[in-house]
Write a protein that holds these residues in place. Structure first.
Motif, short mmCIF file in Angstrom:
data_model
loop_
_atom_site.label_atom_id
_atom_site.label_comp_id
_atom_site.label_asym_id
_atom_site.label_seq_id
_atom_site.Cartn_x
_atom_site.Cartn_y
_atom_site.Cartn_z
N PRO A 10 -22.06 -18.62 13.69
CA PRO A 10 -22.37 -17.19 13.55
C PRO A 10 -21.21 -16.43 12.94
CG PRO A 10 -21.93 -17.76 15.84
CD PRO A 10 -21.94 -19.05 15.07
N ASP A 11 -21.53 -15.35 12.28
CA ASP A 11 -20.51 -14.52 11.65
C ASP A 11 -19.77 -13.75 12.73
OD1 ASP A 11 -18.98 -13.15 9.85
OD2 ASP A 11 -20.55 -11.74 9.29
N ARG A 12 -18.49 -14.02 12.91
CA ARG A 12 -17.71 -13.41 13.99
C ARG A 12 -16.89 -12.21 13.52
NH1 ARG A 12 -18.60 -16.24 18.48
NH2 ARG A 12 -19.00 -18.43 18.25
N ARG A 13 -17.14 -11.75 12.32
CA ARG A 13 -16.38 -10.60 11.82
C ARG A 13 -17.00 -9.28 12.23
NH1 ARG A 13 -16.62 -11.35 5.80
NH2 ARG A 13 -18.63 -12.14 6.39
N GLY A 14 -18.13 -9.28 12.87
CA GLY A 14 -18.84 -8.06 13.18
C GLY A 14 -18.14 -7.17 14.19
N GLY A 15 -17.31 -7.73 15.03
CA GLY A 15 -16.69 -6.95 16.08
C GLY A 15 -15.26 -6.53 15.84
N ARG A 16 -14.78 -6.65 14.62
CA ARG A 16 -13.37 -6.32 14.38
C ARG A 16 -13.09 -4.82 14.47
NH1 ARG A 16 -13.62 -8.12 8.22
NH2 ARG A 16 -14.96 -6.46 7.51
N HIS A 17 -14.09 -4.00 14.29
CA HIS A 17 -13.90 -2.55 14.42
C HIS A 17 -13.84 -2.11 15.87
CE1 HIS A 17 -18.21 -3.25 14.49
NE2 HIS A 17 -18.31 -2.15 15.23
N LEU A 21 -11.58 0.93 17.63
CA LEU A 21 -12.28 1.98 18.36
C LEU A 21 -11.75 2.07 19.79
CD1 LEU A 21 -14.50 4.10 18.15
CD2 LEU A 21 -16.14 2.35 18.84
N GLY A 22 -11.49 0.93 20.41
CA GLY A 22 -10.91 0.92 21.75
C GLY A 22 -9.52 1.52 21.77
N LEU A 23 -8.72 1.21 20.75
CA LEU A 23 -7.37 1.79 20.65
C LEU A 23 -7.44 3.30 20.46
CD1 LEU A 23 -4.33 1.15 20.52
CD2 LEU A 23 -4.60 0.99 18.05
N ILE A 25 -9.82 5.26 21.48
CA ILE A 25 -10.23 5.84 22.76
C ILE A 25 -9.05 5.92 23.72
CG2 ILE A 25 -11.63 5.39 24.82
CD1 ILE A 25 -13.80 4.34 22.93
N ALA A 26 -8.23 4.86 23.77
CA ALA A 26 -7.08 4.85 24.68
C ALA A 26 -6.07 5.93 24.32
CB ALA A 26 -6.43 3.48 24.67
N VAL A 27 -5.76 6.06 23.04
CA VAL A 27 -4.78 7.07 22.60
C VAL A 27 -5.31 8.48 22.84
CG1 VAL A 27 -3.65 8.02 20.54
CG2 VAL A 27 -3.65 5.56 20.93
N LEU A 28 -6.57 8.71 22.54
CA LEU A 28 -7.15 10.04 22.75
C LEU A 28 -7.25 10.37 24.23
CD1 LEU A 28 -8.16 12.37 21.07
CD2 LEU A 28 -10.43 11.38 21.14
N THR A 29 -7.49 9.37 25.07
CA THR A 29 -7.52 9.60 26.51
C THR A 29 -6.14 9.96 27.03
OG1 THR A 29 -9.38 8.08 26.75
CG2 THR A 29 -8.12 8.57 28.73
N LEU A 30 -5.10 9.27 26.56
CA LEU A 30 -3.74 9.61 26.97
C LEU A 30 -3.36 11.02 26.53
CD1 LEU A 30 -1.82 6.26 26.36
CD2 LEU A 30 -2.37 7.34 28.54
N ALA A 31 -3.75 11.40 25.32
CA ALA A 31 -3.48 12.75 24.85
C ALA A 31 -4.22 13.79 25.68
CB ALA A 31 -3.86 12.88 23.37
N THR A 32 -5.45 13.48 26.06
CA THR A 32 -6.23 14.39 26.90
C THR A 32 -5.56 14.57 28.25
OG1 THR A 32 -8.26 13.72 25.81
CG2 THR A 32 -8.49 14.77 27.95
N LEU A 79 -17.10 8.77 22.04
CA LEU A 79 -16.59 7.52 21.47
C LEU A 79 -16.88 6.33 22.38
CD1 LEU A 79 -13.17 8.57 19.91
CD2 LEU A 79 -15.25 7.87 18.73
N ILE A 80 -16.87 6.54 23.69
CA ILE A 80 -17.21 5.45 24.61
C ILE A 80 -18.67 5.05 24.45
CG2 ILE A 80 -17.52 4.92 27.06
CD1 ILE A 80 -14.90 6.43 27.57
#
Length: 111
Positions: A10-17, A21-23, A25-32, A79-80
């Motif tokens: 199977p093509d495993r490149r589909g989840g690289r984004h 996106l998780g990063l 979310i983490a940075v924006l949560t820390l800023a919040t 974003l979540i």
């Protein structure tokens, strides 16, 4: 003699984004959290200056500044939702319609 034929992978490149996106979310949560924790309270026992008395009749003059942390928090929530939908789509492409993997991902996203 012919080489062995392997089943297509199977093509495993589909989840690289999802990592980016998780990063985000983490940075924006820390800023919040940073903005929310540095906002001085306007009432209660932790209020130091310019406090609002208990009827809170003049609270409207502090609304723009005191609630600035809510705007990035709303963006984090959206974003979540995008992250969970994208992760479900990637799991569907990697594992097909196997019910166990979908249930596992939904259970992880709920917790």
């Amino acid at each position: 003699m012919q080489p062995a034929r392997l089943p297509p992978q199977p093509d495993r490149r589909g989840g690289r984004h999802l990592g980016w996106l998780g990063l985000l979310i983490a940075v924006l949560t820390l800023a919040t959290f940073a903005v929310a924790f540095t906002t001085q309270p306007r009432s209660g026992t932790l209020c130091a200056t310019d406090c609002i008395p208990p009827p809170y009749a003049h609270a409207a003059r502090f609304v723009p500044r005191d609630y600035l942390w809510m705007y990035p928090a709303i963006v984090v929530t959206m974003l979540i939702v995008v992250l969970v939908i994208a992760a479900l789509a990637v799991m569907a492409t990697l594992y097909g319609s196997d019910l166990a993997y979908r249930f596992e991902l939904v259970a992880i996203s709920v917790t």
